[in-house]
Design a protein around this motif. Structure first.
Motif, PDB file in Angstrom:
ATOM      1  N   TYR A  69      14.733  -9.590 102.340  1.00  0.00           N
ATOM      2  CA  TYR A  69      15.362  -9.479 103.655  1.00  0.00           C
ATOM      3  C   TYR A  69      14.334  -9.113 104.719  1.00  0.00           C
ATOM      4  O   TYR A  69      13.273  -8.543 104.430  1.00  0.00           O
ATOM      5  CB  TYR A  69      16.521  -8.478 103.642  1.00  0.00           C
ATOM      6  CG  TYR A  69      16.156  -7.019 103.495  1.00  0.00           C
ATOM      7  CD1 TYR A  69      15.932  -6.219 104.612  1.00  0.00           C
ATOM      8  CD2 TYR A  69      16.087  -6.418 102.231  1.00  0.00           C
ATOM      9  CE1 TYR A  69      15.628  -4.871 104.484  1.00  0.00           C
ATOM     10  CE2 TYR A  69      15.788  -5.071 102.091  1.00  0.00           C
ATOM     11  CZ  TYR A  69      15.558  -4.301 103.224  1.00  0.00           C
ATOM     12  OH  TYR A  69      15.255  -2.964 103.103  1.00  0.00           O
ATOM     13  N   VAL A  70      14.663  -9.480 105.970  1.00  0.00           N
ATOM     14  CA  VAL A  70      13.820  -9.182 107.123  1.00  0.00           C
ATOM     15  C   VAL A  70      14.633  -8.297 108.058  1.00  0.00           C
ATOM     16  O   VAL A  70      15.777  -8.623 108.403  1.00  0.00           O
ATOM     17  CB  VAL A  70      13.385 -10.466 107.853  1.00  0.00           C
ATOM     18  CG1 VAL A  70      12.476 -10.131 109.035  1.00  0.00           C
ATOM     19  CG2 VAL A  70      12.675 -11.416 106.895  1.00  0.00           C
ATOM     20  N   ALA A  71      14.066  -7.170 108.473  1.00  0.00           N
ATOM     21  CA  ALA A  71      14.804  -6.233 109.318  1.00  0.00           C
ATOM     22  C   ALA A  71      13.838  -5.388 110.120  1.00  0.00           C
ATOM     23  O   ALA A  71      12.621  -5.401 109.887  1.00  0.00           O
ATOM     24  CB  ALA A  71      15.695  -5.334 108.455  1.00  0.00           C
ATOM     25  N   GLU A  72      14.380  -4.646 111.089  1.00  0.00           N
ATOM     26  CA  GLU A  72      13.557  -3.752 111.900  1.00  0.00           C
ATOM     27  C   GLU A  72      13.465  -2.362 111.289  1.00  0.00           C
ATOM     28  O   GLU A  72      12.718  -1.513 111.776  1.00  0.00           O
ATOM     29  CB  GLU A  72      14.101  -3.691 113.328  1.00  0.00           C
ATOM     30  CG  GLU A  72      13.945  -5.022 114.065  1.00  0.00           C
ATOM     31  CD  GLU A  72      14.513  -5.002 115.471  1.00  0.00           C
ATOM     32  OE1 GLU A  72      14.923  -3.906 115.934  1.00  0.00           O
ATOM     33  OE2 GLU A  72      14.565  -6.071 116.116  1.00  0.00           O
ATOM     34  N   LYS A  73      14.238  -2.132 110.230  1.00  0.00           N
ATOM     35  CA  LYS A  73      14.126  -0.884 109.477  1.00  0.00           C
ATOM     36  C   LYS A  73      14.552  -1.171 108.042  1.00  0.00           C
ATOM     37  O   LYS A  73      15.207  -2.178 107.760  1.00  0.00           O
ATOM     38  CB  LYS A  73      15.001   0.220 110.076  1.00  0.00           C
ATOM     39  CG  LYS A  73      16.494  -0.052 110.008  1.00  0.00           C
ATOM     40  CD  LYS A  73      17.291   1.110 110.587  1.00  0.00           C
ATOM     41  CE  LYS A  73      18.787   0.891 110.461  1.00  0.00           C
ATOM     42  NZ  LYS A  73      19.571   2.030 110.999  1.00  0.00           N
TER      43      LYS A  73
END
Length: 509
Positions: A69-73
């Motif tokens: 997954y790609v996320a900011e946190k």
């Protein structure tokens, strides 16, 4: 389609977006991409985006087969992840790569503007598709065309779709043999980084007036202008309406990445500097208008597009859109005879459609949905029919464009004789509240106003209470077949269909 994790990391590093990575095997190749946890996730890369994103969405995606997954946190320290500083930018860049960078196989013409970008896009599309049959794609507010077959044309959900959907549709268009793409680019496309990383072959700026200012859109006009001008910074060749508000700011944006030779300015005022093409109106009727384009310098003359044109869509404001389309297609070396024919026969769904009645005046249906476009429309009709009463049926959407409501109040006071305020995509707001907000700022000594929330009934009431000589305007919805209500697209017959049904009932065949 696929994307190697090592390639994703490389792209994110190149754009200084990667904060950290936790990957068990960089040689992993994902064969699915998604930001919606309800979609297929098998062997996929999942993006955690949106202000209301919940960890439960990621769990659902991982349980369904997402491998990273790609996320900011970090949401799940047991799963492979790429933590980024801006997930929207990451989504745009990695979507482009996943779909094989289809933008590189398309000549892309893109336009922005508070009003006119849909009409201009259709004009260009109608001209180009005669020169490049079954080779021209269209991404507009109204329709998306990704191929030559009927099933390749469908209604749009957004003016400029989310980046993943945008690149997916580009890939479909390329696979279907499309070589050219005409598209609208909204301010939200830049606000939300939906077109991050894209460079357009031709970019056009039509105009800007205060609009789309509100809690769910742009916080200020300055922010709106900043997002609008990004199209010019990210285009190789620029076309600009010299008469736009904030011209110097817009022009400076174009000059950041384009030389003077690649910036084309047009307008009606020949006293303004830097002008390349002069537009002048010649003749207008109910069904068409004739206008002239003059080339004012060698750069303009080189396009060989100067002359008279006939536009099968009334309104002097549409001559501006037509001129922008002529310059754009001239830059593509389209013969002027084909430009003339394409423009004369161009049709834009829901734009300046008119219905003649037996005894209830003339009905105009137009998508005008903000102060600028409504003022242009009503101003044109007031000039053409100075002795007629102008009667307007209009509503304003919920959850966005709050500034439009005051704009409608202002333009109705300035140019209408009567108005019925009604429902138009209320979203999660109460349509009665929206109508009251418009109504309370109208000068009722100048405009007779009533509120009828049922849009079909509002149209019926206005037509039934009109007579020959009256001008009825059904505004802001055009050919839209839905009312967006509390997250549901509720089917709606469209304004033209409702109007014709009303006329059949009260005037017969």
């Amino acid at each position: 389609m696929s994307l190697k994790v090592s390639k994703a990391i490389e792209i994110l590093k190149k754009h200084d977006l990667l904060v950290s990575s936790k990957v068990s095997d960089e040689d992993t190749t994902v064969t699915n991409i998604s930001y919606n946890s309800q979609e297929k996730q098998t062997n996929g890369i999942f993006f955690c985006k949106g202000n209301n994103f919940k960890a439960a969405y990621l769990k659902q995606a991982l349980d369904a087969g997402a491998v990273i997954y790609v996320a900011e946190k970090e949401f799940d320290d047991n799963a492979d992840n790429l933590i980024v500083s801006d997930v929207q930018k990451a989504l745009a860049l990695l979507s482009a790569a996943y779909f094989g960078n289809p933008e590189n196989d398309l000549f892309i013409v893109a336009f922005t503007g508070t009003k006119g970008k849909t009409t201009t896009s259709y004009f260009i599309y109608d001209i180009l598709k005669e020169i490049y049959p079954q080779k021209v794609a269209l991404f507009s507010t109204i329709d998306r065309v990704v191929g030559p077959k009927p099933e390749d044309k469908f209604k749009s959900d957004l003016t400029t779709p989310e980046s993943l959907d945008l690149f997916r549709d580009m890939r479909t268009a390329v696979d279907n043999g499309m070589t050219h793409l005409v598209m609208e680019v909204s301010s939200q496309a830049y606000k939300k980084n939906r077109v991050f990383g894209l460079t357009f072959d031709i970019g056009g700026f039509l105009n800007i007036t205060p609009d789309h200012i509100g809690p769910n859109e742009h916080p200020t006009y300055a922010d709106y202008l900043f997002c609008k001008k990004q199209l010019l910074i990210n285009s190789k060749i620029n076309i600009i309406n010299r008469d736009t508000n904030d011209f110097e700011t817009v022009y400076d944006a174009a000059k950041q990445t384009s030389s003077d030779d690649n910036i084309y300015l047009f307008g009606r005022d020949k006293t303004k500097d830097h002008l390349d093409f002069l537009l002048s109106s010649k003749e207008a009727t109910l069904k068409d208008s004739i206008f002239n384009i003059s080339a004012l310098n060698q750069k303009a003359e080189a396009l060989n597009i100067a002359g008279d044109y006939k536009l099968g869509l009334v309104g002097d404001f549409n001559e501006i859109n037509g001129t922008a389309a002529i310059i754009a297609t001239g830059l593509l070396d389209v013969p002027v005879s084909n430009i003339y024919d394409g423009l004369q026969g161009a049709h834009v769904p829901g734009r300046m459609e008119h219905i003649d009645t037996k005894s209830h005046g003339i009905i105009f249906i137009d998508y005008a949905h903000n102060y600028a476009s409504m003022k242009a429309l009503l101003g044109f009709l007031r000039n053409e029919y100075p002795d007629s009463k102008i009667k307007v049926v209009v509503g304003s959407p919920g959850d966005k464009g709050v500034s439009r409501r005051g704009g409608f109040s202002k333009v109705l006071t300035e140019l209408a004789d009567s108005a019925i305020l009604t429902t138009d995509d209320p979203g999660f707001e109460d349509p009665a509240d929206i109508c009251r907000q418009i109504d309370e700022k109208i000068d009722h000594s100048k405009v007779d106003t009533q509120i009828i929330l049922d849009r079909e009934q509002a149209i019926k009431t206005m037509i039934s209470n009109s007579q020959n000589g009256d001008i009825i305007v059904l505004a802001a919805k055009g050919d839209d077949p839905y009312q967006k209500t509390k997250g549901v697209d509720v089917p709606y017959p469209t304004d033209p269909v409702v109007a014709r049904n009303v006329l059949k009932d009260i005037e017969g065949e």
